[in-house]
Motif scaffolding. Structure first.
Motif, short mmCIF file in Angstrom:
data_model
loop_
_atom_site.label_atom_id
_atom_site.label_comp_id
_atom_site.label_asym_id
_atom_site.label_seq_id
_atom_site.Cartn_x
_atom_site.Cartn_y
_atom_site.Cartn_z
N THR A 196 19.27 -8.86 27.67
CA THR A 196 19.01 -7.61 28.39
C THR A 196 20.23 -6.72 28.53
N SER A 197 21.43 -7.31 28.71
CA SER A 197 22.61 -6.50 28.98
C SER A 197 23.80 -6.82 28.08
N GLY A 198 23.79 -7.99 27.44
CA GLY A 198 24.94 -8.42 26.65
C GLY A 198 26.02 -9.09 27.47
N TRP A 199 25.84 -9.12 28.78
CA TRP A 199 26.80 -9.81 29.63
C TRP A 199 26.67 -11.32 29.44
N TYR A 200 27.75 -12.04 29.73
CA TYR A 200 27.78 -13.48 29.47
C TYR A 200 27.42 -14.27 30.74
N TYR A 201 26.52 -15.21 30.55
CA TYR A 201 26.10 -16.09 31.64
C TYR A 201 25.92 -17.51 31.10
N SER A 202 25.97 -18.47 32.01
CA SER A 202 25.61 -19.85 31.65
C SER A 202 24.12 -20.02 31.85
N ILE A 203 23.56 -20.99 31.16
CA ILE A 203 22.11 -21.24 31.26
C ILE A 203 21.82 -21.82 32.63
N PRO A 204 20.91 -21.21 33.40
CA PRO A 204 20.62 -21.71 34.75
C PRO A 204 19.86 -23.02 34.72
#
Length: 376
Positions: free
Chosen positions: A340-348
């Protein structure tokens, strides 16, 4: 609706409509935005907005969600015996379904025996078993905070309609150009694919012995065993919004070939919690009771030993397939760009947790009392 129109006119939604994370906006704001961009005419926007004024989503919940609850309860008790043996047995079944179709079932049984083998010896035993299962049902109106008072849940042909839960429907309908999984959320259908099953089984067994030694002395021995097993499965199958959302969110689409790299494997999400308890207790007690004239003396002394062993585990699996019981491999440590944004997150995911705890207790006790003339 009038408040939304007023806030839109004041520019309240300007930042939200340009937010790269695609936050949810209401159908009214979506229509006003499309009107301002020249996608639809002011007359079309006004007609569609006015059609919402005659809709009350609560009426749809009464029609499509809530049902009549049903509670069933059955029980049986029997007993018998003679001067030396007495016994009783009982059992029961509960089977309940709420207005939201979540279910509760309970099965219990109890057996008790008393044996008087000698004039001064009594033996007692009991066994109690209970098993319960619960299954979640539909979401009620108050929990679905993403719905608007004028939300429409079904079309004229009776088909379930999507609702904007995390992203606007206008975004989820077009994201990925048809390469991603269906990203829509269907309020009336999702409970069939997202549910929680809980099973709990418990057994308690007791054995007791009472022996009168004479001269006011008696001896009590009691043993108890308790075993308990619990299991909770939170299942989001491959058709659930929760599973499709995570898969899509971390999917990587190659702009040149259109191929997709699934960081989270397709399939369901299973969160499993299992617990087990085993407990053993032994109590030995000596009693004394003697009366002479106006004097009375009572005393007791004993000890108790108890051991409790608890084990448990909690873990989350992705790519879960209930048909062949397979799962996928997921990297829960690294960070990945979300679609959606290209921001980096870890898998919840809930942290895996394991427990193994053993407690032992030893106690000694005693008490004595003297009474004079049944008063002092």
């Amino acid at each position: 609706i009038d408040m939304e129109k007023y806030l839109y006119a004041q520019g309240y939604y300007n930042y939200i409509l340009t937010d790269p994370t695609h936050p949810v906006v209401s159908p009214v704001i979506t229509l006003l935005d499309r009107e301002s961009k020249g996608i639809i005419t002011p007359a079309d926007a006004e007609n569609q907005i006015n059609s919402f004024r005659n809709i009350d989503v609560r009426n749809q919940f009464n029609r499509y969600v809530y049902t009549n609850p049903v509670n069933q309860q059955y029980s049986l008790n029997i007993s018998g015996g003679n001067s030396q043996i007495a016994w009783s047995a009982s059992g029961g079944i509960d089977k309940n379904s709420s207005a939201l179709q979540d279910s509760y079932q309970r099965l219990n049984a109890r057996l008790e025996n008393t044996f008087t083998l000698l004039k001064n010896l009594k033996i007692t035993s009991s066994l109690y078993m209970v098993g319960t299962t619960t299954t979640s049902g539909k979401e009620d109106y108050t929990s679905q905070t993403y719905l608007y008072p004028y939300s429409v849940l079904k079309d004229a042909e009776g088909n379930d309609l999507p609702a904007a839960k995390d992203y606007p429907v206008s975004y989820t309908d077009t994201a990925g150009g048809g390469k991603l999984l269906d990203w829509n959320f269907y309020p009336l259908d999702n409970y069939k694919h997202t549910y929680t099953n809980t099973a709990l089984n418990n057994i308690i067994a007791n054995v007791g012995l009472q022996y009168h030694l004479g001269h006011g002395l008696s001896f009590d021995f009691k043993y108890q065993y308790e075993g308990q097993q619990g299991e909770t499965k939170n299942i989001n199958d491959e058709q659930s919004y929760e599973a499709r959302n995570v898969v899509n969110l971390f999917s990587q689409v190659d702009p040149n070939t259109g191929s997709i790299n699934y960081i989270v494997p397709q399939g369901g999400i299973l969160i499993m919690n299992a617990t087990q308890l085993k407990a053993n207790s032994i109590r030995e007690q000596l009693n004394y009771n003697h009366t002479w004239g106006k004097h009375e003396l009572t005393a007791l002394a004993g000890n108790e030993n108890r051991e409790i062993h608890n084990t448990g585990s909690t873990y989350t699996t992705f790519g879960y397939n209930s048909s062949n019981l397979t799962t996928g491999i997921v990297d829960l440590l690294d960070y990945f760009p979300v679609y959606t944004s290209g921001w980096y997150y870890s898998i919840p995911a809930a942290a895996n947790d394991f427990e193994d705890q053993l407690n032992r207790y030893v106690s000694f006790y005693g008490n004595a009392a003297y009474t004079y003339n049944s008063k002092y």
